[in-house]
Design a protein around this motif. Structure first.
Motif, PDB file in Angstrom:
ATOM      1  N   ALA A  24       0.980  -1.171  -0.059  1.00 47.88           N
ATOM      2  CA  ALA A  24       0.190   0.035  -0.127  1.00 47.88           C
ATOM      3  C   ALA A  24       0.860   1.126   0.059  1.00 47.88           C
ATOM      4  CB  ALA A  24      -0.877  -0.004   1.154  1.00 47.88           C
ATOM      5  N   ALA A  25       0.447   2.346  -0.429  1.00 41.93           N
ATOM      6  CA  ALA A  25       1.161   3.703  -0.506  1.00 41.93           C
ATOM      7  C   ALA A  25       1.552   4.033   0.648  1.00 41.93           C
ATOM      8  CB  ALA A  25       0.320   4.475  -1.325  1.00 41.93           C
ATOM      9  N   HIS A  26       2.720   4.334   1.177  1.00 35.59           N
ATOM     10  CA  HIS A  26       3.189   4.644   2.355  1.00 35.59           C
ATOM     11  C   HIS A  26       3.825   6.141   2.195  1.00 35.59           C
ATOM     12  CE1 HIS A  26       2.423   0.754   4.204  1.00 35.59           C
ATOM     13  NE2 HIS A  26       2.697   0.263   3.139  1.00 35.59           N
ATOM     14  N   ALA A  27       4.004   6.820   3.143  1.00 34.46           N
ATOM     15  CA  ALA A  27       4.726   8.362   3.340  1.00 34.46           C
ATOM     16  C   ALA A  27       6.291   7.500   3.236  1.00 34.46           C
ATOM     17  CB  ALA A  27       4.588   8.850   4.479  1.00 34.46           C
ATOM     18  N   GLN A  28       7.149   8.343   2.626  1.00 33.64           N
ATOM     19  CA  GLN A  28       8.543   8.140   2.707  1.00 33.64           C
ATOM     20  C   GLN A  28       9.304   8.643   3.955  1.00 33.64           C
ATOM     21  OE1 GLN A  28       9.811   9.690  -1.213  1.00 33.64           O
ATOM     22  NE2 GLN A  28       8.897   7.811  -2.248  1.00 33.64           N
ATOM     23  N   LEU A  29      10.268   8.032   4.375  1.00 34.51           N
ATOM     24  CA  LEU A  29      11.095   8.445   5.585  1.00 34.51           C
ATOM     25  C   LEU A  29      11.546   9.765   5.221  1.00 34.51           C
ATOM     26  CD1 LEU A  29      12.331   7.353   7.935  1.00 34.51           C
ATOM     27  CD2 LEU A  29      14.325   6.755   6.510  1.00 34.51           C
ATOM     28  N   GLY A  30      11.378  10.701   6.306  1.00 34.31           N
ATOM     29  CA  GLY A  30      11.655  11.906   5.883  1.00 34.31           C
ATOM     30  C   GLY A  30      10.664  12.959   5.355  1.00 34.31           C
ATOM     31  N   ARG A  81       7.328  -5.853   9.064  1.00 37.87           N
ATOM     32  CA  ARG A  81       7.173  -7.282   9.585  1.00 37.87           C
ATOM     33  C   ARG A  81       6.248  -8.172   8.683  1.00 37.87           C
ATOM     34  NH1 ARG A  81       3.950  -4.844  12.687  1.00 37.87           N
ATOM     35  NH2 ARG A  81       2.071  -5.946  13.507  1.00 37.87           N
ATOM     36  N   GLY A  82       6.742  -9.199   8.148  1.00 35.97           N
ATOM     37  CA  GLY A  82       5.847 -10.065   7.365  1.00 35.97           C
ATOM     38  C   GLY A  82       6.368 -11.074   6.563  1.00 35.97           C
ATOM     39  N   PRO A  83       5.784 -11.860   5.769  1.00 31.56           N
ATOM     40  CA  PRO A  83       6.348 -13.056   5.240  1.00 31.56           C
ATOM     41  C   PRO A  83       7.448 -12.865   3.880  1.00 31.56           C
ATOM     42  CG  PRO A  83       4.040 -12.671   4.444  1.00 31.56           C
ATOM     43  CD  PRO A  83       4.285 -11.706   5.662  1.00 31.56           C
ATOM     44  N   ALA A  84       7.363 -11.425   3.585  1.00 32.43           N
ATOM     45  CA  ALA A  84       8.208 -11.058   2.559  1.00 32.43           C
ATOM     46  C   ALA A  84       8.556  -9.419   2.766  1.00 32.43           C
ATOM     47  CB  ALA A  84       7.339 -10.900   1.181  1.00 32.43           C
ATOM     48  N   MET A  85       9.726  -9.001   1.858  1.00 33.25           N
ATOM     49  CA  MET A  85      10.203  -7.582   2.015  1.00 33.25           C
ATOM     50  C   MET A  85       9.152  -6.732   1.472  1.00 33.25           C
ATOM     51  SD  MET A  85      12.835  -7.264   3.887  1.00 33.25           S
ATOM     52  CE  MET A  85      13.372  -5.705   3.410  1.00 33.25           C
ATOM     53  N   PRO A  86       8.825  -5.474   2.172  1.00 30.39           N
ATOM     54  CA  PRO A  86       8.136  -4.437   1.601  1.00 30.39           C
ATOM     55  C   PRO A  86       9.227  -3.775   0.507  1.00 30.39           C
ATOM     56  CG  PRO A  86       8.890  -3.732   3.571  1.00 30.39           C
ATOM     57  CD  PRO A  86       9.238  -5.252   3.447  1.00 30.39           C
ATOM     58  N   ASP A  87       8.640  -2.877  -0.316  1.00 31.32           N
ATOM     59  CA  ASP A  87       9.209  -1.938  -1.300  1.00 31.32           C
ATOM     60  C   ASP A  87      10.082  -1.188  -0.483  1.00 31.32           C
ATOM     61  OD1 ASP A  87      10.491  -0.674  -3.276  1.00 31.32           O
ATOM     62  OD2 ASP A  87       8.591  -0.242  -4.371  1.00 31.32           O
ATOM     63  N   VAL A  88      11.414  -1.409  -0.306  1.00 27.81           N
ATOM     64  CA  VAL A  88      12.162  -0.696   0.705  1.00 27.81           C
ATOM     65  C   VAL A  88      12.494   0.650   0.049  1.00 27.81           C
ATOM     66  CG1 VAL A  88      14.308  -0.673   1.948  1.00 27.81           C
ATOM     67  CG2 VAL A  88      12.856  -2.734   1.949  1.00 27.81           C
ATOM     68  N   GLN A  89      12.734   0.832  -1.386  1.00 24.24           N
ATOM     69  CA  GLN A  89      13.066   1.690  -2.072  1.00 24.24           C
ATOM     70  C   GLN A  89      11.786   3.004  -1.958  1.00 24.24           C
ATOM     71  OE1 GLN A  89      14.122   1.154  -6.081  1.00 24.24           O
ATOM     72  NE2 GLN A  89      14.584   3.188  -6.416  1.00 24.24           N
ATOM     73  N   SER A  90      10.783   2.431  -1.891  1.00 27.63           N
ATOM     74  CA  SER A  90       9.610   3.437  -1.882  1.00 27.63           C
ATOM     75  C   SER A  90       9.560   4.089  -0.052  1.00 27.63           C
ATOM     76  CB  SER A  90       8.141   2.913  -2.228  1.00 27.63           C
ATOM     77  OG  SER A  90       7.688   1.910  -1.183  1.00 27.63           O
ATOM     78  N   LEU A  91       9.724   3.054   0.565  1.00 22.02           N
ATOM     79  CA  LEU A  91       9.574   3.307   2.224  1.00 22.02           C
ATOM     80  C   LEU A  91      10.968   4.380   2.390  1.00 22.02           C
ATOM     81  CD1 LEU A  91       8.926  -0.044   4.077  1.00 22.02           C
ATOM     82  CD2 LEU A  91       7.414   1.919   3.438  1.00 22.02           C
ATOM     83  N   GLY A  93      12.478   6.302   0.247  1.00 19.41           N
ATOM     84  CA  GLY A  93      12.403   7.571  -0.584  1.00 19.41           C
ATOM     85  C   GLY A  93      13.880   8.152  -0.953  1.00 19.41           C
ATOM     86  N   SER A  94      14.124   9.155  -0.859  1.00 21.66           N
ATOM     87  CA  SER A  94      15.344   9.959  -0.959  1.00 21.66           C
ATOM     88  C   SER A  94      16.437   9.300  -0.383  1.00 21.66           C
ATOM     89  CB  SER A  94      15.324  11.352  -1.004  1.00 21.66           C
ATOM     90  OG  SER A  94      14.895  11.514   0.577  1.00 21.66           O
ATOM     91  N   TYR A  95      16.438   8.565   0.602  1.00 24.78           N
ATOM     92  CA  TYR A  95      17.355   8.101   1.442  1.00 24.78           C
ATOM     93  C   TYR A  95      17.838   6.468   1.069  1.00 24.78           C
ATOM     94  CZ  TYR A  95      16.617  11.715   5.039  1.00 24.78           C
ATOM     95  OH  TYR A  95      16.516  12.983   5.418  1.00 24.78           O
ATOM     96  N   PHE A  96      17.071   6.131  -0.012  1.00 21.31           N
ATOM     97  CA  PHE A  96      17.548   4.876  -0.509  1.00 21.31           C
ATOM     98  C   PHE A  96      18.784   4.772  -1.011  1.00 21.31           C
ATOM     99  CE2 PHE A  96      17.560   1.431  -3.791  1.00 21.31           C
ATOM    100  CZ  PHE A  96      17.297   0.462  -3.071  1.00 21.31           C
ATOM    101  N   GLU A  97      19.352   5.969  -1.758  1.00 21.00           N
ATOM    102  CA  GLU A  97      20.673   5.796  -2.465  1.00 21.00           C
ATOM    103  C   GLU A  97      21.654   5.893  -1.262  1.00 21.00           C
ATOM    104  OE1 GLU A  97      23.708   5.563  -4.879  1.00 21.00           O
ATOM    105  OE2 GLU A  97      21.764   5.254  -5.233  1.00 21.00           O
ATOM    106  N   THR A  98      21.488   6.458  -0.072  1.00 19.11           N
ATOM    107  CA  THR A  98      22.324   6.541   1.036  1.00 19.11           C
ATOM    108  C   THR A  98      22.464   5.150   1.686  1.00 19.11           C
ATOM    109  OG1 THR A  98      21.756   8.838   1.579  1.00 19.11           O
ATOM    110  CG2 THR A  98      22.794   7.406   3.321  1.00 19.11           C
TER     111      THR A  98
END
Length: 153
Positions: A24-30, A81-91, A93-98
């Motif tokens: 589901a759509a989530h707000a991004q970190l920051g 938490r769950g049976p698979a990984m969420p879309d960490v890149q979307s969670l 956001g701009s911190y994914f590259e870091t």
């Protein structure tokens, strides 16, 4: 034919990069303002006497994501938490590259079932055990007064 062996730490990093779950759509970190997934009927959970506030959603795949928000609605942490990984890149956001750079730099330090990246202001921890994926990410400087990393579950 030469057999290529991928070290466990590389597999962990690849898991983060390759997973594209339908979350589901989530707000991004920051992000500032109300969470992207928040609606007018959204429930804000509170803990620690109101110091810790978070929105929690669970997608169709059973992945629960918490967005920790400060009093202005800025997302300072996320956990999953769950049976698979969420879309960490979307969670992230701009911190994914870091995160990606930190994961590459600390690849030799990763454990078989856990990983931790601490780079600049960002901290990301992940654990996989018997098809149960748990993790959390936060911005160290954005933790509200009275809240510490152990409050992020």
């Amino acid at each position: 034919m030469r057999k290529i062996r991928i070290p466990h730490y590389a597999a962990t990093c690849l898991t983060f990069l390759a997973i594209g779950s339908s979350v589901a759509a989530h707000a991004q970190l920051g992000a500032t303002g109300r969470a992207a997934s928040a609606s007018q009927g959204d429930v804000v959970h509170q803990a620690q006497g109101g110091l810790v506030r978070y929105h929690e959603t669970t997608d169709a795949n059973g992945i629960a994501v918490r967005e920790y928000v400060d009093s202005s609605g800025a997302v300072y942490a996320v956990s999953w938490r769950g049976p698979a990984m969420p879309d960490v890149q979307s969670l992230l956001g701009s911190y994914f590259e870091t995160f990606r750079q930190g994961a590459n730099a600390s690849a030799g330090d990763a454990g078989l079932h856990t990983s931790r990246v601490a780079k600049d202001d960002l901290v990301v921890e992940n654990r996989v055990r018997l098809r149960e994926f748990t993790g959390r990410a936060w911005l160290a400087s954005a933790l509200p007064p009275g809240v510490n990393s152990t409050d992020i579950e």
